[in-house]
Design a protein around this motif. Sequence first.
Motif, PDB file in Angstrom:
ATOM      1  N   UNK A 174      -1.104 -37.847  34.103  1.00  0.00           N
ATOM      2  CA  UNK A 174       0.014 -37.828  35.052  1.00  0.00           C
ATOM      3  C   UNK A 174      -0.448 -38.064  36.489  1.00  0.00           C
ATOM      4  N   UNK A 175       0.506 -38.368  37.358  1.00  0.00           N
ATOM      5  CA  UNK A 175       0.197 -38.760  38.734  1.00  0.00           C
ATOM      6  C   UNK A 175      -0.537 -37.646  39.482  1.00  0.00           C
ATOM      7  N   UNK A 176      -1.469 -38.058  40.321  1.00  0.00           N
ATOM      8  CA  UNK A 176      -2.186 -37.125  41.184  1.00  0.00           C
ATOM      9  C   UNK A 176      -1.392 -36.983  42.477  1.00  0.00           C
ATOM     10  N   UNK A 177      -0.873 -35.794  42.720  1.00  0.00           N
ATOM     11  CA  UNK A 177      -0.065 -35.549  43.908  1.00  0.00           C
ATOM     12  C   UNK A 177      -0.954 -35.147  45.087  1.00  0.00           C
ATOM     13  N   UNK A 178      -0.609 -35.637  46.258  1.00  0.00           N
ATOM     14  CA  UNK A 178      -1.399 -35.352  47.457  1.00  0.00           C
ATOM     15  C   UNK A 178      -1.406 -33.859  47.775  1.00  0.00           C
ATOM     16  N   UNK A 179      -0.255 -33.218  47.574  1.00  0.00           N
ATOM     17  CA  UNK A 179      -0.198 -31.797  47.894  1.00  0.00           C
ATOM     18  C   UNK A 179      -1.054 -30.964  46.939  1.00  0.00           C
ATOM     19  N   UNK A 180      -1.258 -31.436  45.706  1.00  0.00           N
ATOM     20  CA  UNK A 180      -2.150 -30.713  44.790  1.00  0.00           C
ATOM     21  C   UNK A 180      -3.575 -30.707  45.326  1.00  0.00           C
ATOM     22  N   UNK A 181      -4.025 -31.851  45.826  1.00  0.00           N
ATOM     23  CA  UNK A 181      -5.368 -31.952  46.395  1.00  0.00           C
ATOM     24  C   UNK A 181      -5.480 -31.097  47.652  1.00  0.00           C
ATOM     25  N   UNK A 182      -4.471 -31.208  48.535  1.00  0.00           N
ATOM     26  CA  UNK A 182      -4.482 -30.427  49.775  1.00  0.00           C
ATOM     27  C   UNK A 182      -4.456 -28.937  49.482  1.00  0.00           C
ATOM     28  N   UNK A 183      -3.686 -28.556  48.473  1.00  0.00           N
ATOM     29  CA  UNK A 183      -3.585 -27.147  48.104  1.00  0.00           C
ATOM     30  C   UNK A 183      -4.936 -26.610  47.628  1.00  0.00           C
ATOM     31  N   UNK A 184      -5.617 -27.376  46.774  1.00  0.00           N
ATOM     32  CA  UNK A 184      -6.920 -26.941  46.267  1.00  0.00           C
ATOM     33  C   UNK A 184      -7.950 -26.845  47.381  1.00  0.00           C
ATOM     34  N   UNK A 185      -7.937 -27.807  48.308  1.00  0.00           N
ATOM     35  CA  UNK A 185      -8.865 -27.770  49.441  1.00  0.00           C
ATOM     36  C   UNK A 185      -8.615 -26.532  50.296  1.00  0.00           C
ATOM     37  N   UNK A 186      -7.337 -26.263  50.589  1.00  0.00           N
ATOM     38  CA  UNK A 186      -6.995 -25.111  51.424  1.00  0.00           C
ATOM     39  C   UNK A 186      -7.365 -23.802  50.739  1.00  0.00           C
ATOM     40  N   UNK A 187      -7.035 -23.686  49.446  1.00  0.00           N
ATOM     41  CA  UNK A 187      -7.365 -22.466  48.711  1.00  0.00           C
ATOM     42  C   UNK A 187      -8.883 -22.284  48.625  1.00  0.00           C
ATOM     43  N   UNK A 188      -9.607 -23.390  48.390  1.00  0.00           N
ATOM     44  CA  UNK A 188     -11.067 -23.305  48.338  1.00  0.00           C
ATOM     45  C   UNK A 188     -11.659 -22.820  49.643  1.00  0.00           C
ATOM     46  N   UNK A 189     -11.154 -23.347  50.754  1.00  0.00           N
ATOM     47  CA  UNK A 189     -11.656 -22.914  52.064  1.00  0.00           C
ATOM     48  C   UNK A 189     -11.343 -21.440  52.305  1.00  0.00           C
ATOM     49  N   UNK A 190     -10.102 -21.022  52.032  1.00  0.00           N
ATOM     50  CA  UNK A 190      -9.723 -19.628  52.263  1.00  0.00           C
ATOM     51  C   UNK A 190     -10.518 -18.681  51.364  1.00  0.00           C
ATOM     52  N   UNK A 191     -10.792 -19.114  50.127  1.00  0.00           N
ATOM     53  CA  UNK A 191     -11.593 -18.281  49.229  1.00  0.00           C
ATOM     54  C   UNK A 191     -13.035 -18.151  49.731  1.00  0.00           C
ATOM     55  N   UNK A 192     -13.644 -19.292  50.088  1.00  0.00           N
ATOM     56  CA  UNK A 192     -15.019 -19.251  50.582  1.00  0.00           C
ATOM     57  C   UNK A 192     -15.122 -18.454  51.880  1.00  0.00           C
ATOM     58  N   UNK A 193     -14.106 -18.556  52.713  1.00  0.00           N
ATOM     59  CA  UNK A 193     -14.101 -17.785  53.958  1.00  0.00           C
ATOM     60  C   UNK A 193     -14.136 -16.288  53.659  1.00  0.00           C
ATOM     61  N   UNK A 194     -13.412 -15.880  52.632  1.00  0.00           N
ATOM     62  CA  UNK A 194     -13.420 -14.467  52.240  1.00  0.00           C
ATOM     63  C   UNK A 194     -14.773 -14.024  51.689  1.00  0.00           C
TER      64      UNK A 194
END
Length: 208
Positions: A174-194
Amino acid sequence: MSAWTSVFSALFIVIFLILVSLVGVGAIGLDTVFGVYIPYLAAAIFVIGIVVRVVQWARIPVPFRIPTTAGQAKSLPWIKQEKLDCPANTWEVIGRMIVEVLLFRSLFRNLRGEIREGPRLTYASAKWLWIAGLLFHYSMLTIVVRHFRFFIEPVPKVVDLITSVDGFFEIFVPALFLTDVAFLIAVGYLFLRRVVIPQMRYLTLPAD
């Protein structure tokens, strides 16, 4: 409980819930339970929980007014007022709330303090948290709006438009949505920051 124990315990709970759903659908065949009832129940608990939290916060007595302002208040006529920082009427308050809610203005102004040789206390801009916060929340909002197509018939045109723009590249099926990528990047950064920053790791709880 140490910070790493908190992180791994929360991760274990998430993995356990995923395995329960996989077994429930694949082995037992409870497709309707895991595909309809539980998602609706989770959404209802989420909304009710937010309402309960807001009501609880609103009922907490505040003995002192603590203004979070950083600008010139309304005073003498020839002194310029910072209307978004120190609102003096209802419309200015509404304007400040809109900027805070939609653009996270206070988080944008966040500074990072460091002690350097001297010793000398210095401050620097810290915009990564603001960017990650915007990416996370607006990606989440777009994902929720996209999923309206599963619950509304006929599907509103604005939902189809958002879905087509979000999946513009159509790289995969299925299609790769831009917000899915942005969401994973943001969550990854917030997790690593913690996890990486010692001060944040010290304050992190399993619920976080």
